[in-house]
Enzyme design. Sequence first.
Site, PDB file in Angstrom:
ATOM      1  CE  LYS A  80      -4.580   0.766   0.834  1.00 59.33           C
ATOM      2  NZ  LYS A  80      -5.755  -0.085   0.637  1.00 59.33           N
ATOM      3  CB  VAL A 181     -23.336   7.458   2.470  1.00 60.91           C
ATOM      4  CG1 VAL A 181     -24.130   6.421   3.235  1.00 60.91           C
ATOM      5  CG2 VAL A 181     -23.565   8.840   3.072  1.00 60.91           C
ATOM      6  N   GLY A 182     -19.800   7.359   1.171  1.00 62.51           N
ATOM      7  CA  GLY A 182     -18.947   7.845   0.082  1.00 62.51           C
ATOM      8  C   GLY A 182     -19.030   6.934  -1.130  1.00 62.51           C
ATOM      9  CG  ASN A 183     -16.024   7.377  -4.147  1.00 60.21           C
ATOM     10  OD1 ASN A 183     -16.800   8.075  -4.795  1.00 60.21           O
ATOM     11  ND2 ASN A 183     -14.803   7.761  -3.824  1.00 60.21           N
ATOM     12  CB  VAL A 184     -17.417   1.700  -0.982  1.00 61.06           C
ATOM     13  CG1 VAL A 184     -17.952   0.284  -0.775  1.00 61.06           C
ATOM     14  CG2 VAL A 184     -16.009   1.639  -1.571  1.00 61.06           C
ATOM     15  CB  ALA A 185     -21.220   3.560   1.842  1.00 64.70           C
ATOM     16  CE1 TYR A 186     -26.049   7.376  -4.685  1.00 64.19           C
ATOM     17  CE2 TYR A 186     -24.632   6.271  -6.278  1.00 64.19           C
ATOM     18  CZ  TYR A 186     -25.800   6.944  -5.983  1.00 64.19           C
ATOM     19  OH  TYR A 186     -26.730   7.161  -6.967  1.00 64.19           O
TER      20      TYR A 186
HETATM   21  N1  NAD Z   1     -12.969   2.242  -2.793  1.00 62.83           N
HETATM   22  C1  NAD Z   1     -12.755   0.946  -2.752  1.00 62.83           C
HETATM   23  O1  NAD Z   1     -12.845   0.249  -3.783  1.00 62.83           O
HETATM   24  C2  NAD Z   1     -12.430   0.280  -1.454  1.00 62.83           C
HETATM   25  C3  NAD Z   1     -12.025  -1.058  -1.452  1.00 62.83           C
HETATM   26  C4  NAD Z   1     -11.790  -1.682  -0.229  1.00 62.83           C
HETATM   27  C5  NAD Z   1     -11.916  -0.985   0.961  1.00 62.83           C
HETATM   28  N2  NAD Z   1     -12.294   0.326   0.926  1.00 62.83           N
HETATM   29  C6  NAD Z   1     -12.448   1.021   2.210  1.00 62.83           C
HETATM   30  O2  NAD Z   1     -13.806   1.416   2.363  1.00 62.83           O
HETATM   31  C7  NAD Z   1     -13.893   2.661   3.060  1.00 62.83           C
HETATM   32  C8  NAD Z   1     -14.651   3.671   2.219  1.00 62.83           C
HETATM   33  O3  NAD Z   1     -13.970   3.849   0.980  1.00 62.83           O
HETATM   34  P1  NAD Z   1     -14.517   4.880  -0.100  1.00 62.83           P
HETATM   35  O4  NAD Z   1     -13.710   4.651  -1.323  1.00 62.83           O
HETATM   36  O5  NAD Z   1     -15.998   4.821  -0.167  1.00 62.83           O
HETATM   37  O6  NAD Z   1     -14.055   6.242   0.558  1.00 62.83           O
HETATM   38  P2  NAD Z   1     -14.775   7.677   0.466  1.00 62.83           P
HETATM   39  O7  NAD Z   1     -13.764   8.636   0.956  1.00 62.83           O
HETATM   40  O8  NAD Z   1     -15.414   7.886  -0.843  1.00 62.83           O
HETATM   41  O9  NAD Z   1     -15.960   7.512   1.531  1.00 62.83           O
HETATM   42  C9  NAD Z   1     -15.772   7.567   2.906  1.00 62.83           C
HETATM   43  C10 NAD Z   1     -16.886   8.431   3.475  1.00 62.83           C
HETATM   44  O10 NAD Z   1     -16.786   8.416   4.907  1.00 62.83           O
HETATM   45  C11 NAD Z   1     -17.077   9.715   5.360  1.00 62.83           C
HETATM   46  N3  NAD Z   1     -16.537   9.888   6.713  1.00 62.83           N
HETATM   47  C12 NAD Z   1     -15.259  10.209   7.080  1.00 62.83           C
HETATM   48  N4  NAD Z   1     -15.186  10.305   8.417  1.00 62.83           N
HETATM   49  C13 NAD Z   1     -16.421  10.013   8.905  1.00 62.83           C
HETATM   50  C14 NAD Z   1     -16.977   9.934  10.203  1.00 62.83           C
HETATM   51  N5  NAD Z   1     -16.268  10.195  11.298  1.00 62.83           N
HETATM   52  N6  NAD Z   1     -18.297   9.590  10.331  1.00 62.83           N
HETATM   53  C15 NAD Z   1     -19.032   9.368   9.235  1.00 62.83           C
HETATM   54  N7  NAD Z   1     -18.574   9.440   7.982  1.00 62.83           N
HETATM   55  C16 NAD Z   1     -17.291   9.754   7.817  1.00 62.83           C
HETATM   56  C17 NAD Z   1     -16.479  10.642   4.324  1.00 62.83           C
HETATM   57  O11 NAD Z   1     -17.061  11.928   4.385  1.00 62.83           O
HETATM   58  C18 NAD Z   1     -16.815   9.888   3.034  1.00 62.83           C
HETATM   59  O12 NAD Z   1     -18.047  10.292   2.482  1.00 62.83           O
HETATM   60  C19 NAD Z   1     -12.428   3.061   3.345  1.00 62.83           C
HETATM   61  O13 NAD Z   1     -12.082   2.593   4.633  1.00 62.83           O
HETATM   62  C20 NAD Z   1     -11.621   2.294   2.299  1.00 62.83           C
HETATM   63  O14 NAD Z   1     -10.315   2.016   2.711  1.00 62.83           O
HETATM   64  C21 NAD Z   1     -12.549   0.968  -0.241  1.00 62.83           C
HETATM   65  C1  LEU Z   2      -6.514  -2.163  -5.169  1.00 65.63           C
HETATM   66  C2  LEU Z   2      -7.569  -1.308  -4.594  1.00 65.63           C
HETATM   67  C3  LEU Z   2      -8.813  -1.446  -5.264  1.00 65.63           C
HETATM   68  C4  LEU Z   2      -7.463  -1.361  -3.152  1.00 65.63           C
HETATM   69  C5  LEU Z   2      -8.610  -0.918  -2.299  1.00 65.63           C
HETATM   70  N1  LEU Z   2      -8.480   0.465  -1.973  1.00 65.63           N
HETATM   71  C6  LEU Z   2      -8.631  -1.814  -1.087  1.00 65.63           C
HETATM   72  O1  LEU Z   2      -8.379  -1.387   0.007  1.00 65.63           O
HETATM   73  O2  LEU Z   2      -8.904  -2.988  -1.240  1.00 65.63           O
END
Ligand code: NAD
Ligand code: LEU
Length: 364
Positions: A80, A181-186
Amino acid sequence: MEIFKYMETYDYEQLVFCQDKTSGLKAIIAIHDTTLGPALGGTRMWTYASEEDAIEDALRLAKGMTYKNAAAGLNLGGGKTVIIGDPLKDKNEEMFRAFGRFIQGLNGRYITAEDVGTTVADMDLIHEETNYVTGISPAFGSSGNPSPVTAYGVYRGMKAAAMEAFGSDSLEGKRIAVQGVGNVAYNLCRHLHEEGAKLIVTDINKAAVDRVVEEFGAIAVNTDEIYSQDVDIFAPCALGAIINDETIPQLKAKVVAGAANNQLKETKHGDQLHELGIVYAPDYVINAGGVINVADELNGYNRERAMKRVETVYDNIAKVMEISRTQGIPTYVAADRLAEERIARVGKSRSQFLQNGKHILSGR
Ligand SMILES: NC(=O)c1ccc[n+]([C@@H]2O[C@H](COP(=O)([O-])OP(=O)(O)OC[C@H]3O[C@@H](n4cnc5c(N)ncnc54)[C@H](O)[C@@H]3O)[C@@H](O)[C@H]2O)c1
Ligand SMILES: CC(C)C[C@H](N)C(=O)O
């Protein structure tokens, strides 16, 4: 922090510090383990309180990727990057290109992708300098933003966890609290809404909350109220370390299943969930959809093949639940065993597949 002592304790291979004065780049690449293949893991951009915090985050997240990739059945190790800076203010083209050149210098030992604070556009800039990057624009024949695929995997894994807790994997009518509710959670909320779940959400970003309230009829609560909601499932999708001494006593949910990395503050918190009979879907197993999707690019991206593989998140969570149930161990321990056993098993014979001392993927 005694870095070598830390690296030795958790068996890290390499830590790389990257600095570029012109662009302001300060990045730390952590490579945990390359037994199964080159280390694949995203790049996080974040404003850390101290350099030590940044190093610790890179190290913890890299180890998580080793376990995530192994448990998902990928032939990839774990790594990472963290870039120190504010993703809203400090980005520039030169920064990501300089970073791309540092990655190229590792000659395939590390392959990057998106994480919190970085986007497809950033990956495209890295791609100007190196091939060792995934999650780039579909225009390059690539898979693009991994978040919707991660969300689909979390949705499937949540169903497997529901099966364990409620005897049915239907989420219709289930009350689900979603933190962040960011990128993933939306996208997760979309799947849950389509299945008829009732959503309770929170986020520090009001616009993000408003969107899911409007589109999916979610109920919004304050950030500190999310843990104590009277719900069936709690889905952490924002930060790490949110299962801790303060939050566990507040939980009413029977299932914890969400996208966030490193959800357990300490392993004792996984033990406590187990003792309380709360079904915990280990974070790196349930959120593997994104890495499974980007990893497919290394073979020439095929959406159908990638999505078929993402479906296995359901089976992997079910497998973890079965090990936990039959061996009477917490689910996080069961997941670690699954990953460690695969690394040991495959690692023993892997040298047979090296070509001229290089993993086949490094020739991409
Ligand atoms: N994007 C991916 O494909 C992916 C893959 C695996 C794991 N993850 C993990 O999933 C999580 C979310 O990823 P994402 O890409 O949606 O990120 P993101 O930044 O788009 O969404 C995270 C959301 O959490 C909110 N947030 C931050 N602090 C907060 C708090 N104290 N209370 C409530 N909300 C809060 C942010 O405002 C944001 O909207 C991260 O931990 C990331 O490491 C993401
Ligand atoms: C390779 C990526 C899609 C990694 C992702 N941010 C994860 O934590 O799994």
